[in-house]
Design an enzyme around this catalytic site. Sequence first.
Site, PDB file in Angstrom:
ATOM      1  CE  LYS A 188      -1.880   3.061   1.869  1.00 41.86           C
ATOM      2  NZ  LYS A 188      -1.672   4.464   1.421  1.00 41.86           N
ATOM      3  CD  GLU A 263      12.678   0.357  10.398  1.00 38.56           C
ATOM      4  OE1 GLU A 263      13.169   1.380  10.911  1.00 38.56           O
ATOM      5  OE2 GLU A 263      13.105  -0.780  10.613  1.00 38.56           O
ATOM      6  CB  CYS A 297      13.208   8.241   8.578  1.00 35.63           C
ATOM      7  SG  CYS A 297      14.169   7.050   7.645  1.00 35.63           S
ATOM      8  CD  GLU A 398      10.359  12.628  11.450  1.00 37.57           C
ATOM      9  OE1 GLU A 398       9.177  12.291  11.576  1.00 37.57           O
ATOM     10  OE2 GLU A 398      11.233  11.888  10.977  1.00 37.57           O
TER      11      GLU A 398
HETATM   12  P1  NAD Z   1       2.313   8.563   7.299  1.00 33.97           P
HETATM   13  O1  NAD Z   1       2.358   7.846   8.605  1.00 33.97           O
HETATM   14  O2  NAD Z   1       1.343   9.663   7.143  1.00 33.97           O
HETATM   15  O3  NAD Z   1       1.982   7.534   6.118  1.00 33.97           O
HETATM   16  C1  NAD Z   1       2.774   6.395   5.868  1.00 33.97           C
HETATM   17  C2  NAD Z   1       1.926   5.377   5.140  1.00 33.97           C
HETATM   18  O4  NAD Z   1       0.901   4.941   6.023  1.00 33.97           O
HETATM   19  C3  NAD Z   1       1.218   5.903   3.892  1.00 33.97           C
HETATM   20  O5  NAD Z   1       1.143   4.870   2.927  1.00 33.97           O
HETATM   21  C4  NAD Z   1      -0.169   6.204   4.418  1.00 33.97           C
HETATM   22  O6  NAD Z   1      -1.162   6.161   3.407  1.00 33.97           O
HETATM   23  C5  NAD Z   1      -0.356   5.081   5.411  1.00 33.97           C
HETATM   24  N1  NAD Z   1      -1.331   5.336   6.474  1.00 33.97           N
HETATM   25  C6  NAD Z   1      -1.710   6.525   6.989  1.00 33.97           C
HETATM   26  N2  NAD Z   1      -2.635   6.319   7.968  1.00 33.97           N
HETATM   27  C7  NAD Z   1      -2.814   4.993   8.059  1.00 33.97           C
HETATM   28  C8  NAD Z   1      -3.609   4.155   8.896  1.00 33.97           C
HETATM   29  N3  NAD Z   1      -4.428   4.655   9.824  1.00 33.97           N
HETATM   30  N4  NAD Z   1      -3.531   2.823   8.731  1.00 33.97           N
HETATM   31  C9  NAD Z   1      -2.698   2.283   7.818  1.00 33.97           C
HETATM   32  N5  NAD Z   1      -1.935   3.016   6.993  1.00 33.97           N
HETATM   33  C10 NAD Z   1      -1.982   4.358   7.119  1.00 33.97           C
HETATM   34  O7  NAD Z   1       3.803   9.029   6.998  1.00 33.97           O
HETATM   35  P2  NAD Z   1       4.315   9.876   5.753  1.00 33.97           P
HETATM   36  O8  NAD Z   1       3.939  11.298   5.983  1.00 33.97           O
HETATM   37  O9  NAD Z   1       3.905   9.224   4.477  1.00 33.97           O
HETATM   38  O10 NAD Z   1       5.905   9.697   5.877  1.00 33.97           O
HETATM   39  C11 NAD Z   1       6.688  10.522   6.679  1.00 33.97           C
HETATM   40  C12 NAD Z   1       7.053   9.804   7.960  1.00 33.97           C
HETATM   41  O11 NAD Z   1       7.685   8.564   7.673  1.00 33.97           O
HETATM   42  C13 NAD Z   1       8.063  10.577   8.793  1.00 33.97           C
HETATM   43  O12 NAD Z   1       7.676  10.587  10.146  1.00 33.97           O
HETATM   44  C14 NAD Z   1       9.351   9.766   8.646  1.00 33.97           C
HETATM   45  O13 NAD Z   1      10.258   9.871   9.689  1.00 33.97           O
HETATM   46  C15 NAD Z   1       8.833   8.387   8.494  1.00 33.97           C
HETATM   47  N6  NAD Z   1       9.838   7.540   7.831  1.00 33.97           N
HETATM   48  C16 NAD Z   1      10.527   6.617   8.581  1.00 33.97           C
HETATM   49  C17 NAD Z   1      11.507   5.818   7.981  1.00 33.97           C
HETATM   50  C18 NAD Z   1      12.289   4.795   8.771  1.00 33.97           C
HETATM   51  O14 NAD Z   1      12.900   3.932   8.160  1.00 33.97           O
HETATM   52  N7  NAD Z   1      12.299   4.838  10.092  1.00 33.97           N
HETATM   53  C19 NAD Z   1      11.782   5.967   6.616  1.00 33.97           C
HETATM   54  C20 NAD Z   1      11.065   6.920   5.893  1.00 33.97           C
HETATM   55  C21 NAD Z   1      10.085   7.693   6.516  1.00 33.97           C
END
Ligand code: NAD
Length: 496
Positions: A188, A263, A297, A398
């Site tokens: 997804k 992650e 991240c 962050e």
């Molecule tokens: P997000 O949490 O908004 O979304 C991530 C994914 O989750 C998307 O596909 C989104 O559609 C989905 N999602 C959102 N709500 C959901 C729910 N209730 N149930 C299931 N899926 C859901 O994050 P983002 O804004 O897309 O990405 C940025 C974040 O990702 C930052 O906090 C960053 O630090 C983190 N990140 C972490 C790593 C790591 O390896 N630790 C790597 C990259 C990004």
Amino acid sequence: MIRALNQDLHEMLSISPLPMYINGTWTHGSSGTVTEIIDPANSEVLCAVSAADESDVDIAANAAYVAFKSGRWSGLRPDERARAMFRWADLVDRDSEFLSEMETLQTGKPIRESRGDIARGLDGIRFYAGLARNIRGETIDVSTRHHSYVTREPIGVIASIVPWNVPFVLTLSKAAPALAGGNSVIVKPSQTTPLTALHLARLWEEAGLPASVFNVITGAGRIVGEALCMHPRVSGVTFTGSTETGLRLSKLTSSQNKRIMLELGGKSPNLVLADADLDRAIPGAASAIFYGQGQICAAGSRLIVDQSIYDHVVEGVVAAARGMVIGDPLDPATEFGTLTSQAHRAEVLGWVDRAVADGATVATGGRVAHVPGLPNGAFMEPTVLVDVNESDPIAREEVFGPVLVVQRAANVDDAIRIANDSQFGLSAAVWTRNAGVARRVARELESGVVWINDYGQFNPAMPFGGVKLSGSAHREWSHLAIDAFLEHKSIWEWNE
Ligand code: NAD
């Protein structure tokens, strides 16, 4: 206007809406709704992608489960599975330039970074294709009357939830080990960046790989992502994204005792000690935060500098920030592209305003950047903040943008104290000429990853993941990641 340089990409993006790949077919799903994909370099619509609803999740999860039980992938001999994944990888290799351009169009990252990302994802498929033949059990002697052994078996259907910042690499950091282990996968992608994952599905199909084993379902996180994670046919969840969403999913899936790998966010400290080689540390510190426009991240967003060299280091990172080539992400000369959207840029600029209100000084940046020919792009200047209090939100939360906070440390122990005073623990770095001190600092940093005299190195053979609020105990990449997608079964055989 679609800015794609590649003719095939132009043709692909002119199909509207683009379908998703579930149950071995290309479908628009049943919701009848679409998501517009925006090019952040001009804020114009690139294409539309069909959005799924819960009934499509149900079809995908059931189909992936049936595929898993059929053994058409899970039952392949490891060498057959490895060969199949190598075939998939070869097609990714063939299309790597196409994929790079697509990644840049949907994310706004410079094409030079996208090329690196596609190469990294490709390397990941090949790494796990090789590992597929090295999944081993063990025998354990417990009595002379038993032959007792442990096998490692695939879990079943894995939901892979991917964010928008590094879509291709993070799709494969999940899908490649899960597939190598014999699982079925449903990806997804983020609603805003699904294009390269959809192309991976096209290549899966072109390689003649089994239907319903690799699926890409597109749509809203709260609807599609959540329904997928909670579906009874899904046994494992692997999620990269914000800490808030990850913790929510962790709570929800615990009610079904599902395996979940997280992650999450970071606020990574980058320690420059008094004896550091500043010719390397200063450019290293700049690229640690400004790579990917800081939307990484693992971005080194807290630069913690020994007081004896503080002014010199600040001067150096400010000069590096001012010297970055901000431009059209498709231009190979561009070093710094756009943020993911104008809305996200407004949030990041809001963080800078709040920091200033709290007493911080903007040493450079902090404003919208203007790129000729792209007046509506979500460009922003690389930003360096000084005079920040340790307790201020800008030093603790962050931002997920190109905002560096520089902090002053009295000595090595003070630098470690500041670094560890964080709810996050994803990655960290230390710059020093003293190897003994470097190793002590690496040991004492509360972090899943530590770089010494370097920053941001990745390799599929090295584990990646965080401690504290940055992630769960499982690691992505390396031989450890494949274990996250396997069950250990203990078998006792009575010997007459
Ligand atoms: P997000 O949490 O908004 O979304 C991530 C994914 O989750 C998307 O596909 C989104 O559609 C989905 N999602 C959102 N709500 C959901 C729910 N209730 N149930 C299931 N899926 C859901 O994050 P983002 O804004 O897309 O990405 C940025 C974040 O990702 C930052 O906090 C960053 O630090 C983190 N990140 C972490 C790593 C790591 O390896 N630790 C790597 C990259 C990004």
